[in-house]
Design a protein around this motif. Sequence first.
Motif, PDB file in Angstrom:
ATOM      1  N   LYS A   9     -40.183 -40.500   5.309  1.00  0.00           N
ATOM      2  CA  LYS A   9     -40.550 -39.105   5.356  1.00  0.00           C
ATOM      3  C   LYS A   9     -40.422 -38.427   4.174  1.00  0.00           C
ATOM      4  CE  LYS A   9     -37.393 -36.459   7.219  1.00  0.00           C
ATOM      5  NZ  LYS A   9     -36.329 -35.924   8.270  1.00  0.00           N
ATOM      6  N   ASN A  10     -39.184 -38.642   3.450  1.00  0.00           N
ATOM      7  CA  ASN A  10     -38.539 -38.102   2.166  1.00  0.00           C
ATOM      8  C   ASN A  10     -39.682 -38.349   1.131  1.00  0.00           C
ATOM      9  OD1 ASN A  10     -36.390 -36.776   3.448  1.00  0.00           O
ATOM     10  ND2 ASN A  10     -35.040 -38.532   3.000  1.00  0.00           N
ATOM     11  N   ILE A  11     -39.964 -39.477   1.066  1.00  0.00           N
ATOM     12  CA  ILE A  11     -41.009 -39.749   0.045  1.00  0.00           C
ATOM     13  C   ILE A  11     -42.252 -39.183   0.111  1.00  0.00           C
ATOM     14  CG2 ILE A  11     -42.385 -41.650  -0.982  1.00  0.00           C
ATOM     15  CD1 ILE A  11     -40.017 -43.728  -0.297  1.00  0.00           C
ATOM     16  N   GLU A  12     -42.708 -39.082   1.172  1.00  0.00           N
ATOM     17  CA  GLU A  12     -44.221 -38.345   1.538  1.00  0.00           C
ATOM     18  C   GLU A  12     -43.802 -36.879   1.047  1.00  0.00           C
ATOM     19  OE1 GLU A  12     -47.083 -39.405   1.689  1.00  0.00           O
ATOM     20  OE2 GLU A  12     -46.111 -41.668   1.679  1.00  0.00           O
ATOM     21  N   GLY A  13     -42.684 -36.315   1.716  1.00  0.00           N
ATOM     22  CA  GLY A  13     -42.425 -34.962   1.294  1.00  0.00           C
ATOM     23  C   GLY A  13     -42.323 -34.507  -0.016  1.00  0.00           C
ATOM     24  N   THR A  14     -41.649 -35.482  -0.946  1.00  0.00           N
ATOM     25  CA  THR A  14     -41.525 -35.261  -2.445  1.00  0.00           C
ATOM     26  C   THR A  14     -42.874 -35.563  -3.116  1.00  0.00           C
ATOM     27  OG1 THR A  14     -39.380 -36.232  -2.552  1.00  0.00           O
ATOM     28  CG2 THR A  14     -40.402 -36.203  -4.553  1.00  0.00           C
ATOM     29  N   ARG A  15     -43.575 -36.491  -2.750  1.00  0.00           N
ATOM     30  CA  ARG A  15     -45.234 -36.624  -3.039  1.00  0.00           C
ATOM     31  C   ARG A  15     -45.908 -35.425  -3.079  1.00  0.00           C
ATOM     32  NH1 ARG A  15     -46.910 -41.664  -0.887  1.00  0.00           N
ATOM     33  NH2 ARG A  15     -45.466 -42.697  -2.675  1.00  0.00           N
ATOM     34  N   HIS A  16     -45.888 -34.827  -1.772  1.00  0.00           N
ATOM     35  CA  HIS A  16     -46.681 -33.601  -1.435  1.00  0.00           C
ATOM     36  C   HIS A  16     -46.218 -32.512  -2.510  1.00  0.00           C
ATOM     37  CE1 HIS A  16     -48.918 -30.775   0.861  1.00  0.00           C
ATOM     38  NE2 HIS A  16     -47.897 -30.177   1.146  1.00  0.00           N
ATOM     39  N   LYS A  17     -45.163 -32.492  -2.679  1.00  0.00           N
ATOM     40  CA  LYS A  17     -44.737 -31.397  -3.632  1.00  0.00           C
ATOM     41  C   LYS A  17     -45.164 -31.665  -4.836  1.00  0.00           C
ATOM     42  CE  LYS A  17     -40.353 -30.159  -0.993  1.00  0.00           C
ATOM     43  NZ  LYS A  17     -39.071 -30.467  -1.078  1.00  0.00           N
ATOM     44  N   LEU A  18     -45.386 -32.545  -5.451  1.00  0.00           N
ATOM     45  CA  LEU A  18     -45.408 -33.395  -6.715  1.00  0.00           C
ATOM     46  C   LEU A  18     -47.008 -32.767  -6.708  1.00  0.00           C
ATOM     47  CD1 LEU A  18     -43.688 -36.476  -7.252  1.00  0.00           C
ATOM     48  CD2 LEU A  18     -43.288 -34.266  -8.692  1.00  0.00           C
ATOM     49  N   LYS A  19     -47.781 -33.237  -5.699  1.00  0.00           N
ATOM     50  CA  LYS A  19     -49.373 -33.055  -5.731  1.00  0.00           C
ATOM     51  C   LYS A  19     -49.596 -31.568  -5.718  1.00  0.00           C
ATOM     52  CE  LYS A  19     -50.928 -37.166  -4.890  1.00  0.00           C
ATOM     53  NZ  LYS A  19     -52.333 -37.897  -5.787  1.00  0.00           N
ATOM     54  N   ARG A  20     -48.624 -30.676  -4.913  1.00  0.00           N
ATOM     55  CA  ARG A  20     -48.814 -29.189  -5.095  1.00  0.00           C
ATOM     56  C   ARG A  20     -48.694 -28.662  -6.614  1.00  0.00           C
ATOM     57  NH1 ARG A  20     -44.968 -25.984  -1.327  1.00  0.00           N
ATOM     58  NH2 ARG A  20     -45.266 -28.337  -0.648  1.00  0.00           N
ATOM     59  N   LEU A  21     -47.835 -29.245  -7.137  1.00  0.00           N
ATOM     60  CA  LEU A  21     -47.405 -28.721  -8.802  1.00  0.00           C
ATOM     61  C   LEU A  21     -48.679 -29.291  -9.451  1.00  0.00           C
ATOM     62  CD1 LEU A  21     -43.612 -29.687  -8.764  1.00  0.00           C
ATOM     63  CD2 LEU A  21     -44.673 -27.265  -8.668  1.00  0.00           C
ATOM     64  N   VAL A  22     -49.301 -30.338  -9.463  1.00  0.00           N
ATOM     65  CA  VAL A  22     -50.448 -30.702 -10.123  1.00  0.00           C
ATOM     66  C   VAL A  22     -51.527 -29.702  -9.641  1.00  0.00           C
ATOM     67  CG1 VAL A  22     -52.286 -32.367 -10.061  1.00  0.00           C
ATOM     68  CG2 VAL A  22     -49.906 -33.229  -9.879  1.00  0.00           C
ATOM     69  N   GLY A  23     -51.751 -29.406  -8.474  1.00  0.00           N
ATOM     70  CA  GLY A  23     -52.989 -28.604  -8.159  1.00  0.00           C
ATOM     71  C   GLY A  23     -52.524 -27.137  -8.738  1.00  0.00           C
ATOM     72  N   ARG A  24     -51.496 -26.672  -8.978  1.00  0.00           N
ATOM     73  CA  ARG A  24     -51.152 -25.424  -9.647  1.00  0.00           C
ATOM     74  C   ARG A  24     -51.050 -25.502 -11.262  1.00  0.00           C
ATOM     75  NH1 ARG A  24     -46.106 -23.341  -6.102  1.00  0.00           N
ATOM     76  NH2 ARG A  24     -47.539 -22.909  -4.030  1.00  0.00           N
TER      77      ARG A  24
END
Length: 40
Positions: A9-24
């Motif tokens: 759960k924590n790994i996927e949440g962190t990965r999602h945040k990093l992907k969002r920063l890539v998108g920005r």
Amino acid sequence: MVPLDITPKNIEGTRHKLKRLVGRGILAETEPGLFTQPRP
């Protein structure tokens, strides 16, 4: 900063945040799962 347990759960949440920063444009994903600051 509060340390997180290494759970899926924590790994996927962190990965999602990093992907969002890539998108920005704040981070770049040079290889799958490898995030860095983009070069100017």
